[in-house]
Design a protein around this motif. Structure first.
Motif, PDB file in Angstrom:
ATOM      1  N   VAL A 200      39.679  61.296  -6.485  1.00 31.76           N
ATOM      2  CA  VAL A 200      38.243  61.473  -6.697  1.00 31.76           C
ATOM      3  C   VAL A 200      37.715  60.422  -7.668  1.00 31.76           C
ATOM      4  O   VAL A 200      36.602  59.918  -7.536  1.00 31.76           O
ATOM      5  N   GLY A 201      38.536  60.045  -8.623  1.00 31.29           N
ATOM      6  CA  GLY A 201      38.114  59.096  -9.656  1.00 31.29           C
ATOM      7  C   GLY A 201      38.221  57.635  -9.266  1.00 31.29           C
ATOM      8  O   GLY A 201      37.782  56.759 -10.006  1.00 31.29           O
ATOM      9  N   GLY A 202      38.798  57.323  -8.114  1.00 33.29           N
ATOM     10  CA  GLY A 202      38.929  55.929  -7.699  1.00 33.29           C
ATOM     11  C   GLY A 202      40.088  55.741  -6.749  1.00 33.29           C
ATOM     12  O   GLY A 202      40.911  56.640  -6.561  1.00 33.29           O
ATOM     13  N   GLN A 203      40.156  54.557  -6.142  1.00 36.61           N
ATOM     14  CA  GLN A 203      41.218  54.262  -5.180  1.00 36.61           C
ATOM     15  C   GLN A 203      41.923  52.972  -5.549  1.00 36.61           C
ATOM     16  O   GLN A 203      41.321  52.057  -6.119  1.00 36.61           O
ATOM     17  N   HIS A 204      43.207  52.921  -5.218  1.00 37.48           N
ATOM     18  CA  HIS A 204      44.019  51.739  -5.487  1.00 37.48           C
ATOM     19  C   HIS A 204      44.951  51.455  -4.303  1.00 37.48           C
ATOM     20  O   HIS A 204      46.177  51.436  -4.456  1.00 37.48           O
ATOM     21  N   PRO A 205      44.410  51.229  -3.116  1.00 35.37           N
ATOM     22  CA  PRO A 205      45.272  50.915  -1.969  1.00 35.37           C
ATOM     23  C   PRO A 205      46.016  49.608  -2.181  1.00 35.37           C
ATOM     24  O   PRO A 205      45.514  48.710  -2.864  1.00 35.37           O
ATOM     25  N   PHE A 206      47.210  49.507  -1.604  1.00 39.59           N
ATOM     26  CA  PHE A 206      48.017  48.314  -1.837  1.00 39.59           C
ATOM     27  C   PHE A 206      48.045  47.361  -0.650  1.00 39.59           C
ATOM     28  O   PHE A 206      48.609  46.273  -0.729  1.00 39.59           O
ATOM     29  N   ALA A 207      47.436  47.739   0.477  1.00 39.50           N
ATOM     30  CA  ALA A 207      47.407  46.847   1.638  1.00 39.50           C
ATOM     31  C   ALA A 207      46.183  47.143   2.485  1.00 39.50           C
ATOM     32  O   ALA A 207      45.733  48.293   2.578  1.00 39.50           O
ATOM     33  N   VAL A 208      45.650  46.079   3.090  1.00 44.90           N
ATOM     34  CA  VAL A 208      44.625  46.210   4.126  1.00 44.90           C
ATOM     35  C   VAL A 208      45.325  46.038   5.466  1.00 44.90           C
ATOM     36  O   VAL A 208      46.069  45.069   5.660  1.00 44.90           O
ATOM     37  N   ILE A 209      45.093  46.974   6.381  1.00 46.12           N
ATOM     38  CA  ILE A 209      45.644  46.862   7.724  1.00 46.12           C
ATOM     39  C   ILE A 209      44.485  46.675   8.697  1.00 46.12           C
ATOM     40  O   ILE A 209      43.647  47.571   8.840  1.00 46.12           O
ATOM     41  N   LEU A 210      44.421  45.511   9.327  1.00 47.13           N
ATOM     42  CA  LEU A 210      43.465  45.288  10.404  1.00 47.13           C
ATOM     43  C   LEU A 210      44.186  45.606  11.699  1.00 47.13           C
ATOM     44  O   LEU A 210      45.060  44.853  12.136  1.00 47.13           O
ATOM     45  N   GLY A 211      43.842  46.733  12.305  1.00 41.19           N
ATOM     46  CA  GLY A 211      44.520  47.156  13.511  1.00 41.19           C
ATOM     47  C   GLY A 211      43.567  47.396  14.655  1.00 41.19           C
ATOM     48  O   GLY A 211      42.343  47.344  14.504  1.00 41.19           O
ATOM     49  N   CYS A 212      44.140  47.678  15.800  1.00 41.99           N
ATOM     50  CA  CYS A 212      43.369  47.995  16.998  1.00 41.99           C
ATOM     51  C   CYS A 212      42.889  49.446  16.919  1.00 41.99           C
ATOM     52  O   CYS A 212      43.435  50.259  16.167  1.00 41.99           O
TER      53      CYS A 212
ATOM     54  N   VAL B 117      48.214  54.077  17.604  1.00 42.55           N
ATOM     55  CA  VAL B 117      48.695  53.199  16.538  1.00 42.55           C
ATOM     56  C   VAL B 117      47.898  53.426  15.246  1.00 42.55           C
ATOM     57  O   VAL B 117      47.260  52.511  14.716  1.00 42.55           O
ATOM     58  N   PRO B 118      47.931  54.641  14.687  1.00 46.81           N
ATOM     59  CA  PRO B 118      47.259  54.868  13.404  1.00 46.81           C
ATOM     60  C   PRO B 118      48.097  54.298  12.256  1.00 46.81           C
ATOM     61  O   PRO B 118      49.248  54.699  12.079  1.00 46.81           O
ATOM     62  N   PRO B 119      47.578  53.359  11.480  1.00 43.09           N
ATOM     63  CA  PRO B 119      48.398  52.688  10.462  1.00 43.09           C
ATOM     64  C   PRO B 119      49.063  53.622   9.454  1.00 43.09           C
ATOM     65  O   PRO B 119      50.219  53.418   9.078  1.00 43.09           O
ATOM     66  N   GLU B 120      48.343  54.650   8.992  1.00 46.72           N
ATOM     67  CA  GLU B 120      48.952  55.538   7.993  1.00 46.72           C
ATOM     68  C   GLU B 120      50.192  56.237   8.535  1.00 46.72           C
ATOM     69  O   GLU B 120      51.114  56.547   7.766  1.00 46.72           O
ATOM     70  N   LEU B 121      50.233  56.475   9.840  1.00 50.81           N
ATOM     71  CA  LEU B 121      51.406  57.120  10.417  1.00 50.81           C
ATOM     72  C   LEU B 121      52.525  56.127  10.671  1.00 50.81           C
ATOM     73  O   LEU B 121      53.677  56.382  10.310  1.00 50.81           O
ATOM     74  N   VAL B 122      52.227  54.987  11.301  1.00 50.81           N
ATOM     75  CA  VAL B 122      53.303  54.066  11.666  1.00 50.81           C
ATOM     76  C   VAL B 122      53.937  53.436  10.431  1.00 50.81           C
ATOM     77  O   VAL B 122      55.079  52.953  10.498  1.00 50.81           O
ATOM     78  N   PHE B 123      53.234  53.446   9.288  1.00 45.00           N
ATOM     79  CA  PHE B 123      53.811  52.957   8.037  1.00 45.00           C
ATOM     80  C   PHE B 123      54.141  54.104   7.088  1.00 45.00           C
ATOM     81  O   PHE B 123      54.529  53.866   5.942  1.00 45.00           O
ATOM     82  N   ASP B 124      53.993  55.338   7.527  1.00 40.77           N
ATOM     83  CA  ASP B 124      54.281  56.534   6.735  1.00 40.77           C
ATOM     84  C   ASP B 124      53.674  56.444   5.335  1.00 40.77           C
ATOM     85  O   ASP B 124      54.364  56.549   4.329  1.00 40.77           O
ATOM     86  N   GLN B 125      52.374  56.248   5.288  1.00 43.20           N
ATOM     87  CA  GLN B 125      51.644  56.199   4.031  1.00 43.20           C
ATOM     88  C   GLN B 125      50.627  57.336   3.990  1.00 43.20           C
ATOM     89  O   GLN B 125      50.405  58.023   4.988  1.00 43.20           O
ATOM     90  N   GLY B 126      50.019  57.548   2.822  1.00 45.42           N
ATOM     91  CA  GLY B 126      49.127  58.684   2.668  1.00 45.42           C
ATOM     92  C   GLY B 126      47.762  58.313   2.144  1.00 45.42           C
ATOM     93  O   GLY B 126      47.330  57.154   2.211  1.00 45.42           O
ATOM     94  N   LEU B 127      47.075  59.298   1.589  1.00 45.51           N
ATOM     95  CA  LEU B 127      45.737  59.089   1.067  1.00 45.51           C
ATOM     96  C   LEU B 127      45.757  58.064  -0.061  1.00 45.51           C
ATOM     97  O   LEU B 127      46.598  58.118  -0.959  1.00 45.51           O
ATOM     98  N   GLY B 128      44.833  57.119   0.002  1.00 44.17           N
ATOM     99  CA  GLY B 128      44.721  56.132  -1.065  1.00 44.17           C
ATOM    100  C   GLY B 128      45.702  54.986  -0.991  1.00 44.17           C
ATOM    101  O   GLY B 128      45.659  54.092  -1.835  1.00 44.17           O
ATOM    102  N   ASP B 129      46.602  54.982  -0.010  1.00 47.74           N
ATOM    103  CA  ASP B 129      47.635  53.946   0.066  1.00 47.74           C
ATOM    104  C   ASP B 129      47.175  52.707   0.825  1.00 47.74           C
ATOM    105  O   ASP B 129      47.493  51.581   0.437  1.00 47.74           O
ATOM    106  N   LEU B 130      46.456  52.909   1.928  1.00 45.29           N
ATOM    107  CA  LEU B 130      46.056  51.799   2.785  1.00 45.29           C
ATOM    108  C   LEU B 130      44.544  51.784   2.973  1.00 45.29           C
ATOM    109  O   LEU B 130      43.912  52.841   3.077  1.00 45.29           O
ATOM    110  N   MET B 131      43.979  50.578   3.058  1.00 46.49           N
ATOM    111  CA  MET B 131      42.612  50.431   3.529  1.00 46.49           C
ATOM    112  C   MET B 131      42.712  49.967   4.968  1.00 46.49           C
ATOM    113  O   MET B 131      43.219  48.879   5.244  1.00 46.49           O
ATOM    114  N   THR B 132      42.277  50.793   5.890  1.00 43.49           N
ATOM    115  CA  THR B 132      42.411  50.466   7.308  1.00 43.49           C
ATOM    116  C   THR B 132      41.071  50.036   7.894  1.00 43.49           C
ATOM    117  O   THR B 132      40.053  50.685   7.684  1.00 43.49           O
ATOM    118  N   VAL B 133      41.104  48.926   8.614  1.00 41.56           N
ATOM    119  CA  VAL B 133      39.952  48.392   9.326  1.00 41.56           C
ATOM    120  C   VAL B 133      40.386  48.257  10.776  1.00 41.56           C
ATOM    121  O   VAL B 133      41.403  47.622  11.052  1.00 41.56           O
TER     122      VAL B 133
END
Length: 245
Positions: A88-100, A105-121
């Motif tokens: 709630v106080g902010g986000q610190h994702p460590f990677a941007v995933i530009l996907g289809c 092919v949902p990036p959070e699943l195929v890389f087994d990441q969670g909330l706040g981990d990835l910025m997906t475009v």
């Protein structure tokens, strides 16, 4: 060598994958451990430990997550009540995933990441426009994300449509025509029809990655080593992500 650093090769059948799953897990686990130990510094909490702060650390985190995904050892991390409240106080994702936009092919699943981990475009065929470019630049410039991954995938419908349009086999309506035109430079007409789509998927990733790396908002960071822009591909048949050179 990490999973994302591996070169493209043919994948086995599902039956064969079950037989060799144990060997793959051990072998790739050892390779990931040899790639450099713990991942970077930072303040992110969760099952993955500290937030990766370098391109190399971010790649290792994604590689390890994909190994968990494709060997059915997913952790589904960073979804607890504590993590949700902290975000709630902010986000610190460590990677941007530009996907289809493909639903398989949902990036959070195929890389087994969670909330706040990835910025997906996501856009069909990873096609770039001003909104996509601005979204990626936001993650890199405003959130200091150290890694951008262009993620293509096997049997991409957008690429298939672009190939068929380039061959004159299909007339696409409206906005779909725009997507096909953007992907068309990746189509190699010298290849056989069977190989043309698969090769175009890979080449499209290369072209998008090169264009992104040359963007003014990103290029200086790439030159300084604080940002990496890499291409990768997801294989539907094996759930494996590998790097595209």
């Amino acid at each position: 060598m990490s999973v994302l650093a591996e070169q493209h090769r043919a994948d086995g059948t599902p039956g064969r994958r079950r037989l060799v799953r144990g060997a793959l897990t051990v072998g790739l686990g050892a390779a990931l451990a040899a790639a450099g130990g713990p991942t970077g510094g930072g303040s992110r909490t969760g099952l993955h430990g500290p937030r990766p702060g370098t391109p190399e650390a971010a790649l290792r985190a994604l590689s390890a997550g994909n190994v968990r995904w494709r060997t059915y050892h997913e952790r589904h991390p960073d979804a607890t009540r504590t993590v949700r409240q902290a975000l709630v106080g902010g986000q610190h994702p460590f990677a941007v995933i530009l996907g289809c936009v493909d639903s398989r092919v949902p990036p959070e699943l195929v890389f087994d990441q969670g909330l706040g981990d990835l910025m997906t475009v996501r856009s069909a065929g990873e096609v770039l426009d001003d909104a996509v470019l601005g979204s990626i630049a936001f993650g890199v410039v405003e959130l200091a994300i150290p890694l951008v991954v262009v993620l293509g995938h096997q049997s991409c419908g957008a690429v298939t449509a672009a190939v068929r349009a380039a061959e004159g086999l299909e007339q696409l309506p409206g906005h779909l025509r725009y997507l096909a035109e953007q992907i068309r430079p990746a189509v190699d007409r010298s290849l056989s029809r069977e190989a043309r789509v698969d090769a175009a998927v890979t080449q499209n990733v290369r072209l998008v990655r090169s264009r992104l790396a040359a963007e003014p908002d990103l290029a200086a960071r790439v030159a300084a080593g604080t940002l990496a822009v890499v291409g990768a591909r997801y294989e539907l048949t094996s759930q494996r992500v590998h790097r595209i050179r």
